[in-house]
Write an enzyme that holds these catalytic residues in place. Structure first.
Site, mmCIF file in Angstrom:
data_model
loop_
_atom_site.group_PDB
_atom_site.id
_atom_site.type_symbol
_atom_site.label_atom_id
_atom_site.label_comp_id
_atom_site.label_asym_id
_atom_site.label_seq_id
_atom_site.Cartn_x
_atom_site.Cartn_y
_atom_site.Cartn_z
ATOM 1 N N TYR A 1 0.797 -1.241 0.000
ATOM 2 C CA TYR A 1 0.000 0.000 0.000
ATOM 3 C C TYR A 1 0.821 1.279 0.000
ATOM 4 O O TYR A 1 0.255 2.372 -0.014
ATOM 5 C CB TYR A 1 -0.998 0.011 1.160
ATOM 6 C CG TYR A 1 -0.397 -0.129 2.547
ATOM 7 C CD1 TYR A 1 0.093 0.962 3.240
ATOM 8 C CD2 TYR A 1 -0.362 -1.374 3.174
ATOM 9 C CE1 TYR A 1 0.611 0.826 4.512
ATOM 10 C CE2 TYR A 1 0.158 -1.521 4.443
ATOM 11 C CZ TYR A 1 0.646 -0.422 5.113
ATOM 12 O OH TYR A 1 1.169 -0.565 6.367
ATOM 13 N N GLU B 1 -9.060 -7.694 13.407
ATOM 14 C CA GLU B 1 -7.779 -7.948 14.060
ATOM 15 C C GLU B 1 -7.791 -7.434 15.495
ATOM 16 O O GLU B 1 -7.217 -8.043 16.385
ATOM 17 C CB GLU B 1 -6.657 -7.263 13.261
ATOM 18 C CG GLU B 1 -5.275 -7.437 13.870
ATOM 19 C CD GLU B 1 -4.196 -6.730 13.068
ATOM 20 O OE1 GLU B 1 -4.551 -5.940 12.167
ATOM 21 O OE2 GLU B 1 -3.009 -6.948 13.344
ATOM 22 N N HIS C 1 -5.931 -12.119 9.380
ATOM 23 C CA HIS C 1 -6.141 -12.131 10.833
ATOM 24 C C HIS C 1 -7.464 -12.825 11.204
ATOM 25 O O HIS C 1 -7.442 -13.897 11.759
ATOM 26 C CB HIS C 1 -6.050 -10.743 11.474
ATOM 27 C CG HIS C 1 -4.814 -9.991 11.109
ATOM 28 N ND1 HIS C 1 -3.550 -10.484 11.360
ATOM 29 C CD2 HIS C 1 -4.631 -8.794 10.456
ATOM 30 C CE1 HIS C 1 -2.647 -9.628 10.914
ATOM 31 N NE2 HIS C 1 -3.270 -8.602 10.364
ATOM 32 N N ASP D 1 3.678 -10.842 7.766
ATOM 33 C CA ASP D 1 3.026 -9.555 8.020
ATOM 34 C C ASP D 1 4.011 -8.406 8.281
ATOM 35 O O ASP D 1 4.597 -7.870 7.359
ATOM 36 C CB ASP D 1 2.031 -9.748 9.176
ATOM 37 C CG ASP D 1 1.087 -8.567 9.371
ATOM 38 O OD1 ASP D 1 1.280 -7.538 8.722
ATOM 39 O OD2 ASP D 1 0.150 -8.675 10.188
#
Ligand code: NGQ
Ligand code: ZN
Length: 447
Positions: free
Chosen positions: A120, A233, A267, A318
């Site tokens: 992103y 999450e 998640h 992650d």
């Protein structure tokens, strides 16, 4: 042509002894079992398929260990995110590529042979698009190519700061797209992808960052390829979702989107029983990131119930605070042991816990990344991990997996990704050059 002779190998029929594997290009062309090694074979201990790493934010590798200091207020996921945003704002394209290469070298050394890069950090530091709007994605492609890691690129659609379509905040300015701008980005990336085994998907960041209408538009215009989204999450996210929509995040997704085997819910930590059953039944993959979820204080996924209901999962590194196949699988199991005061919870029946975790994460990870299931069989991609047993103990293959995951006295020796022998004796062939560029980048950014 490369030939590998393994004392043991994990084939679709289970562990076999004295296995000779022939590679042709990026695929396995031949597998012989119960044979003798031949001169010229690369001799290894136990050979297993490479594991997909289904969720990475590569740039965050550069701040690993820098957010472990307590501030004036109680630290939480949200204070960590402020530190992460500041770090993200400072990176140049060269620096992001250098950090991604470091992360990808470590992934290969850990036994991951494909990454799902949930990407992103799109724009320049002032929030404006680069001259080439895909500049940062091209750096991810370049890092994967330079290190030899297979890539499922997941460009992120990000438009809002919170539920209800709230305007993005200043710290998010490098992430933001309109639907049209995002479609242009995807077109540009698609045209730039050249490796046959790479894949492209989409990643609406979260139910905070994309509205219901945006999510529907994205899904409607992308008829194939994986769809990844962060969901449920943190408990605050669950409460906010209920306040705005009357439903919990996974409940809302299952009710409003065609969630199926193309989807990967990252998640999905906080699940009510009906959400857990619905997620298991729909065929989507739960993208678990046990080390990061522990590091960020997210909570514990209800893994044994979800697995018993037929739910699929894979693992992701992650935040890349620690990059480890063994560590992710061990942390997943230990979370369950600590809370349930039991042992071998995720073996899900009699037998090896390590083998149960590894095989499930292999299948779920490949599904989530739209990759062929990694297996030691003719026609499969040549994504292979050789485990080295320093003491060379005679024992069944599954115990090798348990010793790798839980004892770490078995380690990764050699790795082939798409047929390239990129890790030898535990070290990536480009490690030294990658470390030098990485160190320069992190020294500038971290001061
Ligand atoms: C991310 N990471 O996008 O990097 C997120 C934090 C958010 C994790 N959730 C940002 N672990 O969720 O808003
Ligand atoms: Zn994430």
């Amino acid at each position: 042509m490369t030939t590998i002779f393994a004392a043991q190998a994990l084939t679709p029929a289970g562990f076999s002894e004295n296995v000779r594997v022939t590679l042709a290009g990026d695929a396995i062309s031949r597998v012989e079992t119960g044979v003798a090694g031949q001169p010229g074979d690369v001799r290894v201990g136990a050979l297993v398929p490479g594991l997909p790493n289904l969720h990475s934010h590569a740039f965050q590798r550069g701040m690993a260990g820098l957010a472990e200091r307590r501030g004036a207020s109680a630290d939480s996921f949200w204070t960590w995110r402020d530190v992460m945003y500041r770090f993200a704002l400072s990176l140049t394209p060269d620096e992001m590529q250098a950090i991604a290469e470091m992360a990808y070298v470590e992934m290969l050394e850990a036994g991951f042979t494909r990454v799902g890069e949930f990407h992103y950090l799109h724009h320049d530091a002032d929030g404006r698009a680069y001259a080439d709007p895909a500049e940062m994605s091209l750096r991810i492609l370049a890092a994967a190519q330079a290190t030899g890691l297979n890539l499922t690129h997941l460009p992120v659609f990000y438009a809002h700061s919170d539920f209800g379509g709230r305007a993005p905040n200043e710290g998010q300015r490098r992430f933001i797209h309109s639907l049209d701008g995002f479609a242009r980005l995807l077109g540009r990336i698609r045209a730039a992808m050249t490796r046959p085994l790479d894949r492209l998907g989409i990643a609406p960041h979260s139910l905070r960052a994309a509205t219901a209408a945006e999510l529907s538009a994205l899904v409607a215009t992308h008829e194939d390829g994986p769809i990844h989204i962060h969901v449920a999450e943190q408990t605050r996210e669950v409460e906010d979702c209920v306040a705005v929509s009357g439903q919990r995040p996974v409940e809302w997704l299952l009710a409003h989107q065609p969630v199926d085997s193309r989807w990967c819910l990252i998640h999905a930590t906080h699940l009510a029983e009906a959400e857990r059953r619905g997620l298991a039944a729909c065929g989507a993959v739960a993208g678990l990131c046990p080390i990061t979820e522990a590091n960020l204080g997210d909570g514990l996924f209800p893994a044994p119930e979800f697995f018993a209901e037929g739910g699929r999962f894979g693992v992701g590194s992650d935040s890349n605070v620690e990059i480890s196949v063994a560590g992710e699988l061990k942390t997943l199991e230990y979370g369950q042991r600590l809370t349930r005061r039991l042992r071998n919870v995720l073996a899900m029946g009699e037998g090896s816990t390590g083998a149960s975790l590894f095989q499930r994460a292999l299948a779920g990870g490949a599904q989530a990344l739209a990759a062929p299931t990694p297996q030691i069989a003719p026609g499969a991609p040549a994504d292979l991990v050789a485990l080295a047993d320093a003491a060379n103990l005679p024992q069944a293959g599954e115990t090798i997996l348990d010793r790798w995951i839980f004892a770490r006295d078995v380690t990764v020796g050699d790795v082939w990704a798409a047929g390239r022998h990129v890790v030898r004796e535990g070290r990536h062939i480009a490690r030294d050059a990658v470390v030098a560029r990485y160190a320069k980048a992190v020294k500038r950014v971290a001061g």
